[in-house]
Scaffold this motif. Sequence first.
Motif, PDB file in Angstrom:
ATOM      1  N   PRO A  57      -2.175   4.127  -6.493  1.00  0.00           N
ATOM      2  CA  PRO A  57      -2.648   3.938  -5.113  1.00  0.00           C
ATOM      3  C   PRO A  57      -3.699   2.846  -4.977  1.00  0.00           C
ATOM      4  O   PRO A  57      -4.479   2.578  -5.891  1.00  0.00           O
ATOM      5  CB  PRO A  57      -3.233   5.304  -4.757  1.00  0.00           C
ATOM      6  N   VAL A  58      -3.688   2.228  -3.819  1.00  0.00           N
ATOM      7  CA  VAL A  58      -4.682   1.216  -3.468  1.00  0.00           C
ATOM      8  C   VAL A  58      -5.926   1.926  -2.955  1.00  0.00           C
ATOM      9  O   VAL A  58      -5.836   2.876  -2.174  1.00  0.00           O
ATOM     10  CB  VAL A  58      -4.129   0.278  -2.369  1.00  0.00           C
ATOM     11  N   SER A  59      -7.094   1.477  -3.359  1.00  0.00           N
ATOM     12  CA  SER A  59      -8.331   2.096  -2.890  1.00  0.00           C
ATOM     13  C   SER A  59      -8.661   1.607  -1.486  1.00  0.00           C
ATOM     14  O   SER A  59      -8.301   0.497  -1.095  1.00  0.00           O
ATOM     15  CB  SER A  59      -9.496   1.788  -3.838  1.00  0.00           C
ATOM     16  N   THR A 106      -2.705   7.449  -0.491  1.00  0.00           N
ATOM     17  CA  THR A 106      -1.579   8.045  -1.194  1.00  0.00           C
ATOM     18  C   THR A 106      -0.551   8.554  -0.171  1.00  0.00           C
ATOM     19  O   THR A 106      -0.894   8.849   0.978  1.00  0.00           O
ATOM     20  CB  THR A 106      -2.025   9.209  -2.089  1.00  0.00           C
ATOM     21  N   VAL A 107       0.682   8.659  -0.609  1.00  0.00           N
ATOM     22  CA  VAL A 107       1.757   9.158   0.242  1.00  0.00           C
ATOM     23  C   VAL A 107       2.015  10.616  -0.125  1.00  0.00           C
ATOM     24  O   VAL A 107       2.233  10.925  -1.299  1.00  0.00           O
ATOM     25  CB  VAL A 107       3.043   8.329   0.060  1.00  0.00           C
ATOM     26  N   PRO A 108       1.985  11.538   0.836  1.00  0.00           N
ATOM     27  CA  PRO A 108       2.180  12.957   0.523  1.00  0.00           C
ATOM     28  C   PRO A 108       3.590  13.228   0.011  1.00  0.00           C
ATOM     29  O   PRO A 108       4.535  12.496   0.346  1.00  0.00           O
ATOM     30  CB  PRO A 108       1.921  13.656   1.859  1.00  0.00           C
ATOM     31  N   PRO A 109       3.753  14.264  -0.812  1.00  0.00           N
ATOM     32  CA  PRO A 109       5.046  14.549  -1.453  1.00  0.00           C
ATOM     33  C   PRO A 109       6.256  14.569  -0.524  1.00  0.00           C
ATOM     34  O   PRO A 109       7.289  13.988  -0.887  1.00  0.00           O
ATOM     35  CB  PRO A 109       4.802  15.919  -2.103  1.00  0.00           C
ATOM     36  N   PRO A 110       6.196  15.183   0.667  1.00  0.00           N
ATOM     37  CA  PRO A 110       7.411  15.213   1.480  1.00  0.00           C
ATOM     38  C   PRO A 110       7.855  13.853   2.009  1.00  0.00           C
ATOM     39  O   PRO A 110       8.989  13.691   2.461  1.00  0.00           O
ATOM     40  CB  PRO A 110       7.042  16.145   2.644  1.00  0.00           C
ATOM     41  N   PRO A 146       7.087  -7.091  -0.741  1.00  0.00           N
ATOM     42  CA  PRO A 146       5.755  -6.483  -0.640  1.00  0.00           C
ATOM     43  C   PRO A 146       4.730  -7.326  -1.368  1.00  0.00           C
ATOM     44  O   PRO A 146       4.898  -7.647  -2.535  1.00  0.00           O
ATOM     45  CB  PRO A 146       5.945  -5.121  -1.331  1.00  0.00           C
ATOM     46  N   GLY A 147       3.689  -7.730  -0.670  1.00  0.00           N
ATOM     47  CA  GLY A 147       2.746  -8.688  -1.224  1.00  0.00           C
ATOM     48  C   GLY A 147       1.537  -8.033  -1.868  1.00  0.00           C
ATOM     49  O   GLY A 147       1.362  -6.827  -1.835  1.00  0.00           O
ATOM     50  N   PRO A 148       0.661  -8.828  -2.458  1.00  0.00           N
ATOM     51  CA  PRO A 148      -0.555  -8.311  -3.062  1.00  0.00           C
ATOM     52  C   PRO A 148      -1.498  -7.765  -2.015  1.00  0.00           C
ATOM     53  O   PRO A 148      -1.497  -8.216  -0.868  1.00  0.00           O
ATOM     54  CB  PRO A 148      -1.159  -9.546  -3.759  1.00  0.00           C
ATOM     55  N   VAL A 149      -2.280  -6.781  -2.377  1.00  0.00           N
ATOM     56  CA  VAL A 149      -3.219  -6.196  -1.421  1.00  0.00           C
ATOM     57  C   VAL A 149      -4.360  -7.151  -1.154  1.00  0.00           C
ATOM     58  O   VAL A 149      -4.775  -7.352  -0.021  1.00  0.00           O
ATOM     59  CB  VAL A 149      -3.755  -4.849  -1.967  1.00  0.00           C
ATOM     60  N   HIS A 150      -4.879  -7.740  -2.202  1.00  0.00           N
ATOM     61  CA  HIS A 150      -6.022  -8.639  -2.023  1.00  0.00           C
ATOM     62  C   HIS A 150      -5.573 -10.081  -2.108  1.00  0.00           C
ATOM     63  O   HIS A 150      -4.901 -10.468  -3.040  1.00  0.00           O
ATOM     64  CB  HIS A 150      -7.090  -8.366  -3.108  1.00  0.00           C
ATOM     65  N   VAL A 201       0.845  -1.205   0.000  1.00  0.00           N
ATOM     66  CA  VAL A 201       0.000   0.000   0.000  1.00  0.00           C
ATOM     67  C   VAL A 201       0.877   1.249   0.000  1.00  0.00           C
ATOM     68  O   VAL A 201       0.621   2.212  -0.737  1.00  0.00           O
ATOM     69  CB  VAL A 201      -0.945  -0.007   1.222  1.00  0.00           C
ATOM     70  N   LEU A 202       1.922   1.259   0.808  1.00  0.00           N
ATOM     71  CA  LEU A 202       2.827   2.416   0.855  1.00  0.00           C
ATOM     72  C   LEU A 202       3.555   2.596  -0.469  1.00  0.00           C
ATOM     73  O   LEU A 202       3.677   3.720  -0.976  1.00  0.00           O
ATOM     74  CB  LEU A 202       3.837   2.247   1.990  1.00  0.00           C
ATOM     75  N   LEU A 203       4.041   1.483  -1.033  1.00  0.00           N
ATOM     76  CA  LEU A 203       4.764   1.571  -2.302  1.00  0.00           C
ATOM     77  C   LEU A 203       3.874   2.105  -3.417  1.00  0.00           C
ATOM     78  O   LEU A 203       4.256   3.024  -4.147  1.00  0.00           O
ATOM     79  CB  LEU A 203       5.315   0.191  -2.669  1.00  0.00           C
ATOM     80  N   ARG A 204       2.666   1.553  -3.527  1.00  0.00           N
ATOM     81  CA  ARG A 204       1.764   2.014  -4.588  1.00  0.00           C
ATOM     82  C   ARG A 204       1.292   3.432  -4.338  1.00  0.00           C
ATOM     83  O   ARG A 204       1.084   4.212  -5.283  1.00  0.00           O
ATOM     84  CB  ARG A 204       0.585   1.044  -4.706  1.00  0.00           C
TER      85      ARG A 204
END
Length: 405
Positions: A327-329, A374-378, A399-403, A318-321
């Motif tokens: 992004p993950v929903s 989503t991860v903020p720009p900073p 890092p594994g699959p979300v679902h 989730v962090l990577l995407r």
Amino acid sequence: MSRKTKKPKTRGGHLKAVPSAPRMPLQLVLNHRVVDSFTPDFVRWYERFSDAEDALQCLHIVKLFISASHAISEESSATWFDPDSLDDAALALASTLDEADSDEALVAIFDYLHLYAEFLFETGRWSGTEEDYFVLHMLLTEEASGELGLPDDIPELSDEEQDRAFQELPVLQLTGRLLEWLGAGKDVTSTGVLRLKDIEGAAGAVGVKARGKKTGKGPLPEGEGAAEADPESFEVGSMHEVPVLREIWAALVDIDGLSIGSTRAAPGAAAESWDSPDLDSRLQIRREFLTVFLASAVMDSGDMWEEGPRDNATLARVLLRGATGEPVSVDELKSAAANESVGSALPTFEAIRALRSLATLADLGLVDVDTHYTVPPPVIQCVIPALALVLAMEDNFEPGPVHPG
């Protein structure tokens, strides 16, 4: 930076094929002797992570790396590595192996160099500046990202934009307040935790209403430790029971922003950089902190009583995407957490734990939550080094699959 849980990956036989060093100039001979003089202390230090045999292998690789560096630049050091020549020297050393083994050897070389540099820094033997060490640490950490197939084109803010954004980031604001509360230092117990009477002050610095429990030895003193100070605050038996405080405290220890002695916790060597007037130093220490904080969230993202692996591959994904534009929903992660199919228990538990961790990270400004995560720009530039750090510490992590599928 001190990382207590780091351990090298299982080594294969490929490094045993590294040839012996040739005849050496005097400076190189002296540097090898310096490395040899570290052996007893290094082995004791290294045994926190692995065995003495692997420690000696690490020192062997370090000496060969120093030889490779000297061959390239005609200069070398046993207590400092030049980040600018890091790749060239490591590639030169790896190229001495059979072609089939060189890629795997390169990863092992970087792992060993990272451990050796940490030993130098932790034991006061590092002869470069603190900034030199932080740059080297980040480079060695990011080298591991190639194993994950992570992108290397993450957009970065300018230094001035990053500085302004960091000033507004809640987790960094809370950390600054904790350091301000700490002052010159606070007393700790024999186990290295804050005394009960100081928990309320520390918790308040990070925005949590908590206080230490009364003991049979008498009531806590009036003031910042008084149980009657806030009837809405909850009682704890240890500072480790205070959310946010334990995570910030641990990250400060890891980056040497906090030093824990036998009776006292005091600002560490890196604490001076936190509010340094030097922009580069200020940005570097904050990036270090966020990298360690995010890595810790991935490696320890569940309740201590839960069974199963501590690292959370779902949270990592989730962090990577969220940092790389895919992004993950929120609905997707909630669906993964609700999955009840037989054989999918671990991914489901990971998703449940990830939901809890992401809620905390959102409160701290490290994740933005709307319809997607989503991860903020900073924070973006700290995600990949954080996952590379997890990879360096945890064997077979990915890092594994979300679902769960």
